[in-house]
Design a protein around this motif. Structure first.
Motif, mmCIF file in Angstrom:
data_model
loop_
_atom_site.group_PDB
_atom_site.id
_atom_site.type_symbol
_atom_site.label_atom_id
_atom_site.label_comp_id
_atom_site.label_asym_id
_atom_site.label_seq_id
_atom_site.Cartn_x
_atom_site.Cartn_y
_atom_site.Cartn_z
ATOM 1 N N ARG A 21 35.426 31.524 32.759
ATOM 2 C CA ARG A 21 36.816 31.113 32.945
ATOM 3 C C ARG A 21 37.217 31.221 34.418
ATOM 4 N N ARG A 22 36.741 32.288 35.072
ATOM 5 C CA ARG A 22 37.059 32.465 36.493
ATOM 6 C C ARG A 22 36.449 31.345 37.334
ATOM 7 N N SER A 23 35.173 31.048 37.087
ATOM 8 C CA SER A 23 34.521 29.998 37.867
ATOM 9 C C SER A 23 35.076 28.618 37.546
ATOM 10 N N ALA A 24 35.362 28.372 36.271
ATOM 11 C CA ALA A 24 35.864 27.056 35.884
ATOM 12 C C ALA A 24 37.149 26.712 36.625
ATOM 13 N N ALA A 25 38.007 27.701 36.830
ATOM 14 C CA ALA A 25 39.263 27.465 37.540
ATOM 15 C C ALA A 25 39.010 26.973 38.964
ATOM 16 N N LEU A 26 37.911 27.413 39.564
ATOM 17 C CA LEU A 26 37.588 26.972 40.926
ATOM 18 C C LEU A 26 37.309 25.476 40.986
ATOM 19 N N TRP A 27 36.774 24.946 39.885
ATOM 20 C CA TRP A 27 36.335 23.550 39.868
ATOM 21 C C TRP A 27 37.283 22.668 39.052
ATOM 22 N N ASP A 28 38.521 23.156 38.832
ATOM 23 C CA ASP A 28 39.501 22.394 38.049
ATOM 24 C C ASP A 28 38.934 22.017 36.686
ATOM 25 N N VAL A 335 25.939 44.214 42.445
ATOM 26 C CA VAL A 335 25.434 43.102 43.249
ATOM 27 C C VAL A 335 24.337 42.366 42.492
ATOM 28 N N HIS A 336 23.466 43.124 41.838
ATOM 29 C CA HIS A 336 22.341 42.531 41.110
ATOM 30 C C HIS A 336 22.824 41.654 39.955
ATOM 31 N N TYR A 337 24.012 41.925 39.424
ATOM 32 C CA TYR A 337 24.542 41.143 38.310
ATOM 33 C C TYR A 337 25.414 39.977 38.761
ATOM 34 N N GLN A 338 25.579 39.799 40.076
ATOM 35 C CA GLN A 338 26.415 38.700 40.530
ATOM 36 C C GLN A 338 25.783 37.339 40.218
ATOM 37 N N TYR A 339 24.476 37.291 40.070
ATOM 38 C CA TYR A 339 23.826 36.033 39.692
ATOM 39 C C TYR A 339 24.408 35.469 38.402
ATOM 40 N N VAL A 340 24.817 36.348 37.483
ATOM 41 C CA VAL A 340 25.320 35.916 36.183
ATOM 42 C C VAL A 340 26.797 36.268 36.042
ATOM 43 N N SER A 341 27.505 36.243 37.166
ATOM 44 C CA SER A 341 28.944 36.510 37.178
ATOM 45 C C SER A 341 29.658 35.344 37.833
ATOM 46 N N GLY A 342 30.972 35.298 37.651
ATOM 47 C CA GLY A 342 31.758 34.196 38.188
ATOM 48 C C GLY A 342 31.990 34.316 39.684
ATOM 49 N N ASN A 343 31.913 33.184 40.366
ATOM 50 C CA ASN A 343 32.229 33.152 41.794
ATOM 51 C C ASN A 343 33.739 33.167 42.003
ATOM 52 N N THR A 344 34.133 33.489 43.214
ATOM 53 C CA THR A 344 35.543 33.356 43.589
ATOM 54 C C THR A 344 35.723 32.344 44.726
#
Length: 386
Positions: A21-28, A335-344
């Motif tokens: 949901r966090r990443s999707a908002a970045l890409w409309d 940090v190691h789990y950022q691969y499978v976490s949402g970007n900002t």
């Protein structure tokens, strides 16, 4: 497939929905994660993810392969057994020269490898000091008993608070698996293989992604070889069939002299012209072989004109805003789990778009960052939405 930790399907999919949901908002865009259906044996769980953005929509069957039966069984063993198995794995890696090769190609990962041993040395020193002092006031037998008691007490208490005991089990498992001494893991991977190949025959799709994170990358590479062996047409079951390794630690097996079967399996994958392997590495993450070429280090000969793997390095400062980066940069495991976490921030690597976006993985990894930012949906000029 995630790393060597137990995972609750409900918690995993709840986290997936939050991060998407966090990443999707970045890409409309929008993302909806359906209710997970758990295998009766508790070995995998699947949920339907529906995503849509400007001019595109996708449906993704997202399946997580669970290692809980294996991991929890290892955690349940008596502490002296766990320590003994770890020390045997440590000796194996040192005497085989694998530890030195690890330090040569990824010295920070080498320090991570030695962390449990450093903890055991610390417990032993504290116990020895206390035992020596007690022996002066009482006798040697009491001093020795106190030293042993303190050692195991610290190993149980601090080993749980720190990840030392977890990592001891991880290295023991990795050593046994690469030497073919984990029949439980072999059997479970065979069941995963049957599930994946049968699902693809029954439910065709546009793209197949086999994703492995951390130690899960090692297991997923092995699993891909099993799928190809079980179904020679596996890599042609969809228009795009790809492997994606995130924060991979697979070279701990790939560099081991005794892992000849694993390297032979990797060569079988490399020789298939229809299968693509993408590896994402990160400088900030110490738990990966940053700036390494896994295929070359394992001596693989890929099919003509095919990098195997295609290695892309990511930079957390570019995929996260300043405050988010500051919050996690000192936490190695976060940090190691950022691969499978949402970007900002918008970035060429985005977990949401990898899973649910309209562009195939290999094409996305070859696009320029500027092209992705100009196209909010992340769509390549030559492709249409799924």
């Amino acid at each position: 497939m995630g790393g060597y930790d137990p995972k609750s399907p409900s918690a995993l999919f709840k986290r997936l929905e939050r991060e998407h949901r966090r990443s999707a908002a970045l890409w409309d865009a929008e993302s909806t994660v359906g209710t997970a259906v758990v295998d009766p044996g508790g070995e995998w769980a699947t949920a339907l993810i529906e995503a849509k953005g400007p001019g595109w929509s996708t449906q993704t069957r997202f399946t997580t392969l669970l290692l809980d039966p294996i991991v929890l069984a290892d955690f349940a063993k008596p502490l002296p057994v766990r320590i003994g198995k770890y020390l045997r794995a440590l000796a194996d890696l040192v005497l085989s020269g694998t530890a030195f090769r690890i330090f040569r190609h990824a010295w920070r990962f080498g320090c991570y490898f030695l962390f449990p041993f450093a903890c055991l040395v610390l417990y032993a020193l504290i116990g020895a000091l206390a035992g020596t002092l007690a022996a002066r006031w009482t006798n040697a037998l009491i001093g020795l008993a106190l030293a042993v008691l303190i050692f195991f007490g610290l190993a149980r208490w601090l080993g749980q608070r720190w990840p030392a005991n977890h990592l001891m089990d991880l290295w023991s498992f990795s050593r046994d698996f690469m030497r073919g001494r984990r029949p439980d893991a072999e059997a479970q991977l065979d069941r995963f293989t049957a599930h994946i190949t049968e699902t693809l025959r029954a439910k065709p799709c546009d793209e197949v992604l086999l994703v492995g994170h951390s130690t899960g990358a090692l297991l997923m590479l092995d699993l891909a070889a099993r799928c190809l062996k079980r179904d020679p047409d596996f890599a042609r079951r969809a228009r795009h069939v790809s492997l994606l390794t995130l924060g991979s630690t697979a070279l701990k097996a790939g560099l081991h002299p005794a892992a000849g079967k694993f390297r032979a399996d990797m060569q079988r994958l490399a020789a298939d012209p229809h299968l693509e392997w993408v590896e994402i590495q990160c400088m900030t993450d110490i738990i990966n072989f940053h700036r390494s070429e896994p295929g070359r280090l394992m001596g693989l000969t890929p099919a003509a004109n095919k990098p195997f793997p295609l290695v892309r390095n990511i930079y957390l400062k570019e995929m996260m805003d300043r405050d988010a980066y500051k919050r996690i940069r000192r936490s190695f495991f976060r940090v190691h789990y950022q691969y499978v976490s949402g970007n900002t921030r918008r970035y060429f690597y985005d977990w949401f778009l990898v899973c649910c976006g309209p562009v195939a993985l290999g094409n996305r990894m070859r696009m320029k960052q500027a092209d992705l930012v100009r196209r909010p949906e992340g769509q390549a000029p030559s492709e249409h939405a799924a």
